[in-house]
Write an enzyme that holds these catalytic residues in place. Structure first.
Site, PDB file in Angstrom:
ATOM      1  N   LYS A 260       0.858  -1.192   0.000  1.00  0.00           N
ATOM      2  CA  LYS A 260       0.000   0.000   0.000  1.00  0.00           C
ATOM      3  C   LYS A 260       0.889   1.235   0.000  1.00  0.00           C
ATOM      4  O   LYS A 260       1.653   1.455   0.934  1.00  0.00           O
ATOM      5  CB  LYS A 260      -0.908   0.005   1.237  1.00  0.00           C
ATOM      6  CG  LYS A 260      -1.708   1.316   1.419  1.00  0.00           C
ATOM      7  CD  LYS A 260      -2.628   1.291   2.636  1.00  0.00           C
ATOM      8  CE  LYS A 260      -3.293   2.655   2.867  1.00  0.00           C
ATOM      9  NZ  LYS A 260      -4.172   2.684   4.063  1.00  0.00           N
ATOM     10  N   ASP A 265      -2.697  10.340   3.229  1.00  0.00           N
ATOM     11  CA  ASP A 265      -4.077   9.931   3.462  1.00  0.00           C
ATOM     12  C   ASP A 265      -4.789  10.997   4.286  1.00  0.00           C
ATOM     13  O   ASP A 265      -4.727  11.002   5.509  1.00  0.00           O
ATOM     14  CB  ASP A 265      -4.105   8.569   4.184  1.00  0.00           C
ATOM     15  CG  ASP A 265      -5.529   8.058   4.386  1.00  0.00           C
ATOM     16  OD1 ASP A 265      -6.461   8.668   3.815  1.00  0.00           O
ATOM     17  OD2 ASP A 265      -5.697   7.047   5.102  1.00  0.00           O
ATOM     18  N   LYS A 272     -10.288  13.032   7.739  1.00  0.00           N
ATOM     19  CA  LYS A 272      -9.758  12.708   9.059  1.00  0.00           C
ATOM     20  C   LYS A 272      -9.799  13.949   9.954  1.00  0.00           C
ATOM     21  O   LYS A 272      -9.848  15.074   9.458  1.00  0.00           O
ATOM     22  CB  LYS A 272      -8.299  12.230   8.927  1.00  0.00           C
ATOM     23  CG  LYS A 272      -8.153  10.844   8.312  1.00  0.00           C
ATOM     24  CD  LYS A 272      -6.714  10.383   8.362  1.00  0.00           C
ATOM     25  CE  LYS A 272      -6.543   9.014   7.733  1.00  0.00           C
ATOM     26  NZ  LYS A 272      -7.213   7.920   8.477  1.00  0.00           N
ATOM     27  N   ASP A 283       1.550   6.513   5.306  1.00  0.00           N
ATOM     28  CA  ASP A 283       0.600   5.529   4.790  1.00  0.00           C
ATOM     29  C   ASP A 283       1.158   4.786   3.561  1.00  0.00           C
ATOM     30  O   ASP A 283       0.447   4.022   2.927  1.00  0.00           O
ATOM     31  CB  ASP A 283      -0.734   6.221   4.461  1.00  0.00           C
ATOM     32  CG  ASP A 283      -1.937   5.328   4.696  1.00  0.00           C
ATOM     33  OD1 ASP A 283      -1.780   4.294   5.373  1.00  0.00           O
ATOM     34  OD2 ASP A 283      -3.022   5.665   4.187  1.00  0.00           O
ATOM     35  N   GLU A 344      -9.508   3.781   1.872  1.00  0.00           N
ATOM     36  CA  GLU A 344      -8.940   3.818   0.526  1.00  0.00           C
ATOM     37  C   GLU A 344      -7.900   2.736   0.289  1.00  0.00           C
ATOM     38  O   GLU A 344      -7.666   2.324  -0.847  1.00  0.00           O
ATOM     39  CB  GLU A 344      -8.319   5.203   0.257  1.00  0.00           C
ATOM     40  CG  GLU A 344      -6.882   5.413   0.751  1.00  0.00           C
ATOM     41  CD  GLU A 344      -6.712   5.319   2.276  1.00  0.00           C
ATOM     42  OE1 GLU A 344      -7.719   5.483   2.975  1.00  0.00           O
ATOM     43  OE2 GLU A 344      -5.588   5.067   2.738  1.00  0.00           O
ATOM     44  N   ARG A 346      -7.795  -0.479   1.051  1.00  0.00           N
ATOM     45  CA  ARG A 346      -8.343  -1.733   0.514  1.00  0.00           C
ATOM     46  C   ARG A 346      -8.715  -1.587  -0.949  1.00  0.00           C
ATOM     47  O   ARG A 346      -8.706  -2.555  -1.697  1.00  0.00           O
ATOM     48  CB  ARG A 346      -9.538  -2.164   1.373  1.00  0.00           C
ATOM     49  CG  ARG A 346     -10.674  -1.196   1.338  1.00  0.00           C
ATOM     50  CD  ARG A 346     -11.580  -1.311   2.541  1.00  0.00           C
ATOM     51  NE  ARG A 346     -10.939  -0.816   3.756  1.00  0.00           N
ATOM     52  CZ  ARG A 346     -11.516  -0.818   4.952  1.00  0.00           C
ATOM     53  NH1 ARG A 346     -12.742  -1.297   5.095  1.00  0.00           N
ATOM     54  NH2 ARG A 346     -10.877  -0.357   5.994  1.00  0.00           N
TER      55      ARG A 346
HETATM   56  N1  BES Z   1      -4.241   4.717   6.718  1.00  0.00           N
HETATM   57  C1  BES Z   1      -5.379   4.489   7.522  1.00  0.00           C
HETATM   58  C2  BES Z   1      -5.120   3.505   8.669  1.00  0.00           C
HETATM   59  C3  BES Z   1      -4.202   3.988   9.751  1.00  0.00           C
HETATM   60  C4  BES Z   1      -4.715   4.614  10.861  1.00  0.00           C
HETATM   61  C5  BES Z   1      -2.840   3.750   9.687  1.00  0.00           C
HETATM   62  C6  BES Z   1      -3.857   5.029  11.867  1.00  0.00           C
HETATM   63  C7  BES Z   1      -1.996   4.168  10.698  1.00  0.00           C
HETATM   64  C8  BES Z   1      -2.506   4.807  11.795  1.00  0.00           C
HETATM   65  C9  BES Z   1      -6.518   3.904   6.686  1.00  0.00           C
HETATM   66  O1  BES Z   1      -6.567   4.313   5.370  1.00  0.00           O
HETATM   67  C10 BES Z   1      -7.767   4.359   7.320  1.00  0.00           C
HETATM   68  O2  BES Z   1      -8.051   5.517   7.273  1.00  0.00           O
HETATM   69  N2  BES Z   1      -8.502   3.430   7.899  1.00  0.00           N
HETATM   70  C11 BES Z   1      -9.712   3.722   8.545  1.00  0.00           C
HETATM   71  C12 BES Z   1     -10.746   2.770   8.042  1.00  0.00           C
HETATM   72  C13 BES Z   1     -12.147   3.129   8.423  1.00  0.00           C
HETATM   73  C14 BES Z   1     -12.602   4.330   7.658  1.00  0.00           C
HETATM   74  C15 BES Z   1     -13.039   1.946   8.131  1.00  0.00           C
HETATM   75  C16 BES Z   1      -9.516   3.541  10.050  1.00  0.00           C
HETATM   76  O3  BES Z   1      -8.851   2.598  10.454  1.00  0.00           O
HETATM   77  O4  BES Z   1     -10.012   4.384  10.804  1.00  0.00           O
HETATM   78 ZN    ZN Z   2      -4.827   4.888   4.539  1.00  0.00          ZN
HETATM   79 MN    MN Z   3      -7.627   6.098   5.103  1.00  0.00          MN
END
Ligand code: BES
Ligand code: ZN
Ligand code: MN
Length: 491
Positions: A260, A265, A272, A283, A344, A346
């Site tokens: 990835k 992000d 966020k 990311d 994003e 996935r």
């Molecule tokens: N890149 C993030 C996951 C992440 C969060 C990595 C914190 C490192 C530290 C990923 O793209 C994301 O935003 N995931 C969301 C998914 C949710 C929207 C279902 C998450 O984990 O909050």
């Molecule tokens: Zn992400």
């Molecule tokens: Mn994300």
């Protein structure tokens, strides 16, 4: 940079002598240096607390030889009987951090003093090499006040002339981790998907690793609908970077490593919070670590074939960005309802995994900072692994992680998640569930795209970075899973 040379007659060359110090003098063996037996003297120093055998403790004192004096640096090894890989990692990490902090440029190393019954000589040498790079990593490319390049020459005193080449193998892995760290640390306004691709191409230019890059237009034309959707909210268009390393016969099925590579992000329209957004340049650590793994495999000349696929995009917001309720067609031909633009990873991985599967790999491994839920489940220092048709390989990888002191634990993919990823009113699949089990949902979504091919998904959202400096190096990106996977690939 540390240079290693072998010296098998035990004569002094440097001003500094380094040796390992166990708790019990009878574990020390005979310390011969420059035709002098130092064993008794070392024990006396220890007795008077000038040097310490506590695991990982570095001591420094004066050592008077017959007609000259030296600086003696000892590395506490604790009980040599139970000294394991993890403890050696700590001891050598502290050693190299100490040598660098003290500005030592040249030393003799009585290497036999580090050898225990527990860890094979080769492994001890490898950890030594690994830590000579990993433990003293710095990233100051964007500081005006840069630290001076550190140069250290070590004479490895040992009867075994092959030790230096074993040390060099560890050096390769350490440098591969540092390469991944360099990419990860780059600021996101500079490391865009296009720049990431160019840098990877430049890095492997003179090597046996071939690079192919697909730009945004090509991705759209070839049907990478999910990667395109994630990237279209940014003026920095996405890239798919394919790295091929052939160390085996051409007809041997490759191992696919997918990463990835979200260079930033923001969350997109499912934006966020201001605290959640900080550090989201990291990311792309999964992608960077795949580059590190391929760097190591190729420089170690492993007799295997690898195809690396990196899906790189910037998850941003503009008038053209994807929004919740949109539906896109994946490379697989399936439609995906996008309910959360922050889910994003996935999406880009779905297309990248489907593409990697076209190379008919024996197994697919993907690495991704995918979910905060994996961090909630296992903490910040543990990778969550998921198997799809790879029950034997995941056991081997979990064992490999244990052997090299990386935390990795398995979480399941069940019929519950298989049902949830299809829970869309309008499309074949959906990228988000409002329920719990979000790491499992994401893993199931990603592995869906590899069909029946054995696939292990690594959610490294926690261990990809660290907030604390340690014997592995400074805070920041860690190169998570590089040693685990390289160790597994070598077996
Ligand atoms: N890149 C993030 C996951 C992440 C969060 C990595 C914190 C490192 C530290 C990923 O793209 C994301 O935003 N995931 C969301 C998914 C949710 C929207 C279902 C998450 O984990 O909050
Ligand atoms: Zn992400
Ligand atoms: Mn994300």
């Amino acid at each position: 940079m540390v240079n290693f040379t072998n010296n098998n007659n035990g004569t002094a060359q440097a001003e500094v002598l380094i040796l390992g110090l166990p708790d019990h003098i009878n574990q020390l063996g005979t310390v011969n240096y420059n035709n002098e037996d130092l064993t008794q003297r070392i024990d006396t120093y220890r007795h008077h607390h000038l040097i310490h055998s506590t695991l990982g403790k570095i001591s420094s004192t004066l050592l008077s030889l017959e007609n000259e004096s030296k600086r003696l640096i000892t590395v506490g090894l604790g009980n040599l009987k139970s000294l394991n890989y993890a403890e050696l990692l700590k001891a050598f990490g502290h050693l190299f951090q100490f040598l660098k902090a003290e500005g030592i440029t040249n030393a003799d190393v009585l290497f036999e003093t580090f050898i225990s019954k527990e860890v094979a000589q080769k492994k001890v040498a490898e950890v030594f090499g690994l830590q000579s790079e990993q433990a003293i990593y710095v990233f100051d490319n964007y500081k005006s006040n840069k630290s001076a390049p550190y140069q250290l020459d070590l004479n490895i005193i040992s009867e075994n002339e092959n030790l230096v080449s074993e040390i060099e193998k560890g050096v390769i892995v350490g440098q591969s981790i540092n390469l991944a760290r360099d990419f990860s640390n780059m600021p996101p306004n500079i490391l865009t998907p296009a720049y990431f691709a160019e840098q990877i191409e430049d890095h492997f230019a003179e090597t046996k690793v071939d690079i192919d890059i697909k730009d945004g237009e090509t991705l759209l034309a070839e049907g990478f609908g999910l990667i395109h959707a994630v990237g279209k909210g940014s003026e920095n268009q996405p890239r798919v970077i394919t790295l091929t390393y052939n160390g085996a016969q051409n007809d041997t099925p490759p191992i696919a490593l997918v990463g990835k590579g979200i260079t930033y992000d923001s969350g997109g329209y499912s934006i966020k919070s201001k605290m959640g957004m900080q550090t989201m340049k990291f990311d792309m650590c999964g992608a960077a670590n795949v580059v590190g793994m391929i760097e190591a495999a190729s420089r170690l000349k492993l007799p295997i074939n690898i195809v690396g696929v990196i899906a790189s995009a910037e998850n941003m917001i503009n008038h053209n960005a994807m929004k919740p309720d949109d539906v896109f067609t994946a490379l697989s031909g399936e439609t995906v309802e996008m309910l959360n633009s922050d889910a994003e990873g996935r999406l880009v991985l779905g297309d990248a995994v489907f593409y990697a599967n076209q190379f008919k790999p024996s197994i697919i491994l993907d690495f991704a900072t995918l979910t905060g839920a994996a961090v909630a489940a296992l903490g910040e220092d543990k990778a969550a692994l998921f198997s799809s048709n790879a029950d034997k390989d995941i056991q081997d990888i979990l064992a490999s992680a244990k052997a090299v002191d990386e935390f990795a634990f398995e979480l399941p993919i069940t019929s519950t998640e298989q049902r949830l990823i299809r829970n869309s009113d309008v499309a074949d699949l959906v990228n988000h569930t409002n329920g719990q089990g979000k790491a499992l949902f994401a893993a199931t979504f990603v592995t869906h795209f590899s069909g029946e091919t054995p696939h292990i998904h690594f959610d490294i959202a926690g261990p990809a970075t660290t907030n604390v400096k340690s014997y592995r190096g400074p805070k920041g990106p860690t190169g998570s899973m590089i040693t685990t996977v390289v160790n597994w690939l070598r077996q």
